[in-house]
Scaffold this motif. Structure first.
Motif, mmCIF file in Angstrom:
data_model
loop_
_atom_site.group_PDB
_atom_site.id
_atom_site.type_symbol
_atom_site.label_atom_id
_atom_site.label_comp_id
_atom_site.label_asym_id
_atom_site.label_seq_id
_atom_site.Cartn_x
_atom_site.Cartn_y
_atom_site.Cartn_z
ATOM 1 N N UNK A 201 21.218 54.493 27.064
ATOM 2 C CA UNK A 201 19.805 54.815 26.867
ATOM 3 C C UNK A 201 19.273 55.669 28.020
ATOM 4 N N UNK A 202 19.704 55.324 29.226
ATOM 5 C CA UNK A 202 19.277 56.083 30.405
ATOM 6 C C UNK A 202 19.716 57.536 30.302
ATOM 7 N N UNK A 203 20.959 57.742 29.858
ATOM 8 C CA UNK A 203 21.489 59.101 29.743
ATOM 9 C C UNK A 203 20.692 59.917 28.717
ATOM 10 N N UNK A 204 20.410 59.306 27.558
ATOM 11 C CA UNK A 204 19.651 60.007 26.526
ATOM 12 C C UNK A 204 18.247 60.349 27.006
ATOM 13 N N UNK A 205 17.619 59.385 27.710
ATOM 14 C CA UNK A 205 16.256 59.621 28.206
ATOM 15 C C UNK A 205 16.233 60.727 29.248
ATOM 16 N N UNK A 206 17.259 60.734 30.118
ATOM 17 C CA UNK A 206 17.343 61.799 31.132
ATOM 18 C C UNK A 206 17.534 63.166 30.476
ATOM 19 N N UNK A 207 18.357 63.206 29.404
ATOM 20 C CA UNK A 207 18.558 64.471 28.696
ATOM 21 C C UNK A 207 17.255 64.956 28.054
ATOM 22 N N UNK A 208 16.497 63.985 27.515
ATOM 23 C CA UNK A 208 15.211 64.354 26.912
ATOM 24 C C UNK A 208 14.258 64.913 27.965
ATOM 25 N N UNK A 209 14.243 64.290 29.126
ATOM 26 C CA UNK A 209 13.372 64.772 30.207
ATOM 27 C C UNK A 209 13.758 66.184 30.630
ATOM 28 N N UNK A 210 15.058 66.459 30.645
ATOM 29 C CA UNK A 210 15.539 67.792 31.030
ATOM 30 C C UNK A 210 15.019 68.866 30.074
#
Length: 381
Positions: A201-210
């Motif tokens: 979930x953290x990885x997906x959220x970080x990608x969304x923020x990018x």
């Protein structure tokens, strides 16, 4: 003042009780050789547990200093008189071991031995060890054996009980190994189910923020806050899982040093002040030390994660021949009797099981608004 060996039923009973008191294989072996040497009044005693390659998996001596033992060098091989006891299941009572045709000499630092008494330790048809004594401490004519037929019979009785104690210790260690394997498997599933999902979930959220950082900075900032929250949750989950593992330091450093180290780490990692004091603690059997460590870990986890405590104080003090562990926090507390769900959630059942499993007792004193104190009392070895 003359040396008087122990004798009679009381001495035999003391030796057998000493053997049955320990659960670790190494402790049992040491107790067997020390009891045999004292009971039969010999200068030296040794016990070898054979391996499958012509040597010994374990070899324990009594009557030889640590420095002398190091100077002797490698463990003996299964040859000569030792081989006769292990492979032919023969008792050996010799006036002078050096004159036996099977004697092959020994290293330069090896103590000089003359009269000799040895026999195999058997578990049914299996020979699981060789126990022997040398240099009976008594007056004896030159070239005669100080060990008597009565000594041989007594050592045979001791060896039979030694076989039981050694077999029980092996079963205990195997049981612990299975428990550890099951626990590691459980922890692996927990890590996969909890931490891995959090990290995904953290990885997906970080990608969304990018992807949002240029066209929608406000939303990107929100996503980054979510990344921080998920990372914190993952760290908590990982810390909770790792603390469950039995650290090698417990075997190497003992309970007090292990607790002190872990509590220093927790004190640095959390905003709460975590302190540790110990007084008069002696080494305890491995099962008691592990149970105390587990309960302290569970209690600290609860205090630091659920109670909102500002201070957590851990003390470990001598209590008779055993120990008393006390973990006190100034957190929110709870109602142990009325809140069964909290009892399950906080692991109180498992903590009580750990305490009772080593003959100990666990008490919980808590109430809403006045913190929690957990005490665990265990007997000595």
């Amino acid at each position: 003042m003359s040396h008087r060996p122990p004798s009679g039923l009381a001495a035999v009973s003391a030796a057998l009780l000493a053997m049955s008191r320990h659960l670790e294989v190494r402790d049992v072996l040491k107790t067997i050789v020390a009891s045999a040497r004292e009971l039969l009044d010999a200068e030296y005693a040794a016990l070898g547990v054979p391996d499958d390659h012509g040597g010994f998996a374990q070899f324990v001596v009594d009557g030889v200093s640590d420095e002398q033992w190091k100077a002797i060098g490698p463990l003996p091989r299964q040859h000569g008189i030792l081989a006769a006891m292990l492979h032919e299941a023969k008792h050996e009572r010799l006036a002078d071991v050096r004159k036996d045709p099977r004697f092959g000499g020994w290293p330069a630092a090896h103590p000089d031995m003359s009269d000799f008494l040895g026999l195999p330790i058997r578990d049914g048809a299996e020979i699981i060890g060789a126990l022997f004594l040398a240099n009976k401490r008594c007056s004896k004519p030159e070239g005669s054996c100080g060990f008597t037929a009565q000594d041989e019979e007594l050592l045979s009785i001791l060896a039979q009980h030694a076989a039981i104690a050694l077999t029980n210790a092996r079963l205990y260690e195997r049981s612990r190994e299975l428990t550890i394997a099951e626990e590691r498997s459980r922890l692996a599933h927990e890590l996969h189910d909890a931490v891995s999902q959090k990290l995904f979930s953290l990885r997906l959220t970080a990608q969304a923020a990018t992807t949002l950082i240029d066209r929608d900075p406000v939303r990107a900032k929100g996503e980054l806050h979510q990344v921080a929250a998920l990372a914190a949750e993952a760290v908590d989950e990982l810390r909770a899982a790792v603390v469950e593992l039995r650290p090698a330091a417990l075997d190497e450093d003992g309970l007090v040093a292990t607790l002190r180290t872990q509590i220093q780490v927790l004190d640095r990692a959390h905003t709460a002040r975590v302190t540790f004091e110990s007084q008069g603690i002696r080494a305890l059997p491995a099962a008691q030390e592990e149970a105390l460590l587990r309960v302290s870990q569970e209690s600290l986890h609860n205090a630091l994660r659920h109670s909102g405590a500002e201070h957590v104080d851990v003390t470990l003090t001598r209590h008779g021949s055993g120990a008393l562990l006390r973990i006190a926090d100034d957190g929110c507390g709870f109602e142990p009797v009325a809140t069964r769900e909290a009892g399950r959630h906080l692991g109180l059942v498992s903590m009580r099981d750990r305490a009772s499993g080593v003959g100990g007792r666990l008490t919980v004193d808590s109430a809403p608004g006045r913190g929690t104190t957990i005490e665990m009392e265990v007997p000595g070895g």
